[in-house]
Design an enzyme around this catalytic site. Structure first.
Site, PDB file in Angstrom:
ATOM      1  N   THR A   1       0.927  -1.198   0.051  1.00 26.40           N
ATOM      2  CA  THR A   1      -0.060   0.108  -0.069  1.00 26.40           C
ATOM      3  C   THR A   1       0.843   1.330  -0.106  1.00 26.40           C
ATOM      4  O   THR A   1       2.269   1.089  -0.282  1.00 26.40           O
ATOM      5  CB  THR A   1      -0.781  -0.004   1.310  1.00 26.40           C
ATOM      6  OG1 THR A   1       0.001  -0.268   2.228  1.00 26.40           O
ATOM      7  CG2 THR A   1      -2.101  -1.006   1.105  1.00 26.40           C
TER       8      THR A   1
ATOM      9  N   VAL B   1       0.702   4.402   2.358  1.00 26.21           N
ATOM     10  CA  VAL B   1       1.242   5.002   3.503  1.00 26.21           C
ATOM     11  C   VAL B   1       1.795   3.949   4.494  1.00 26.21           C
ATOM     12  O   VAL B   1       3.018   4.397   5.044  1.00 26.21           O
ATOM     13  CB  VAL B   1      -0.045   5.562   4.474  1.00 26.21           C
ATOM     14  CG1 VAL B   1       0.550   6.277   5.842  1.00 26.21           C
ATOM     15  CG2 VAL B   1      -0.805   6.603   3.631  1.00 26.21           C
ATOM     16  N   CYS B   2       1.397   2.885   4.533  1.00 31.17           N
ATOM     17  CA  CYS B   2       2.020   1.800   5.309  1.00 31.17           C
ATOM     18  C   CYS B   2       3.479   1.740   5.092  1.00 31.17           C
ATOM     19  O   CYS B   2       4.364   1.692   6.124  1.00 31.17           O
ATOM     20  CB  CYS B   2       1.455   0.362   5.066  1.00 31.17           C
ATOM     21  SG  CYS B   2      -0.096   0.493   5.423  1.00 31.17           S
ATOM     22  N   PRO B   3       4.200   1.647   4.100  1.00 26.25           N
ATOM     23  CA  PRO B   3       5.700   1.535   3.837  1.00 26.25           C
ATOM     24  C   PRO B   3       6.346   2.733   4.687  1.00 26.25           C
ATOM     25  O   PRO B   3       7.522   2.476   5.191  1.00 26.25           O
ATOM     26  CB  PRO B   3       5.960   1.404   2.472  1.00 26.25           C
ATOM     27  CG  PRO B   3       4.818   1.825   1.824  1.00 26.25           C
ATOM     28  CD  PRO B   3       3.599   1.724   2.730  1.00 26.25           C
TER      29      PRO B   3
ATOM     30  N   LEU C   1       6.438   1.853   8.320  1.00 20.34           N
ATOM     31  CA  LEU C   1       7.186   0.818   8.659  1.00 20.34           C
ATOM     32  C   LEU C   1       8.743   1.136   8.394  1.00 20.34           C
ATOM     33  O   LEU C   1       9.735   0.825   9.214  1.00 20.34           O
ATOM     34  CB  LEU C   1       6.862  -0.406   7.766  1.00 20.34           C
ATOM     35  CG  LEU C   1       5.586  -0.914   7.951  1.00 20.34           C
ATOM     36  CD1 LEU C   1       4.997  -1.993   7.163  1.00 20.34           C
ATOM     37  CD2 LEU C   1       5.242  -1.267   9.595  1.00 20.34           C
TER      38      LEU C   1
END
Length: 187
Positions: free
Chosen positions: A44, A46-48, A51
């Site tokens: 996806t 925003v997720c990276p 993380l």
């Protein structure tokens, strides 16, 4: 209903960490500070960014005795595929927990049932397995690892010095507050 002081439930999940698959259980969490970092899905947008932000701060979390567990409703195989495909995700050294049944997301009350994904939830869990701080925000807003780190440090300080509280923006070494007996009930 608040989740503060809720003991996390029993769980056994598969994880992808440091190039290997492994099993992570509640027993692995007990005895140390932990952060459960829920995010909607692998591959996806925003997720990276979140993380990677955590990956860049991971060594600092480890130095204060805190393990990071990122969690999504993807399988451990999808975590590996994302790791193999993304230079950003390749930076991650902490365990990426797989929760394809949503059991962990339900336990932490962040599962979006109709979509089968988790909300963006950050949970600080003490060594006894109890939630001492958490934040759940909309899926389109990323979180900040520096602030999460500060909250872990503050939670650890308060656990060690139960008669003191940490004011806004508190950092280790800064002054704390010692509530008077008249104000204890208002905290």
């Amino acid at each position: 209903m608040s989740l503060i002081n809720k003991e996390i439930g029993e769980f056994t999940v598969q994880a992808y960490a440091n190039g290997d698959f492994k099993t992570v259980t509640k027993e692995d969490v007990l005895g140390k500070w932990s952060v459960f970092f829920f995010y909607p899905a692998d591959f996806t947008f925003v997720c990276p960014t979140e993380l990677e932000d955590l990956a860049n701060k991971y060594e600092e979390f480890k130095k204060i005795g805190c393990e990071i567990y990122s969690v999504s409703c993807d399988t451990h195989f999808v975590h590996k595929a994302w790791h193999d495909a993304s230079k950003t995700i390749q930076k991650i050294q902490y365990p990426m927990l797989a929760d394809p049944t949503g059991k962990l997301a339900r336990n932490f009350d962040v599962l979006i049932e109709e979509d089968g994904v988790a909300e963006r939830g950050s949970f600080i869990v003490n060594p006894e397995g109890k939630i001492v701080a958490y934040e759940v925000i909309a899926g389109n807003v990323g979180r900040n690892a520096d602030e999460l780190f500060r909250r872990v440090q503050a939670s650890q300080f308060v656990a060690e010095h139960g008669d003191q509280v940490c004011p806004a923006k508190w950092q280790p070494g800064a002054e704390t507050l010692k509530p008077s007996l008249d104000l204890v009930g208002l905290l």
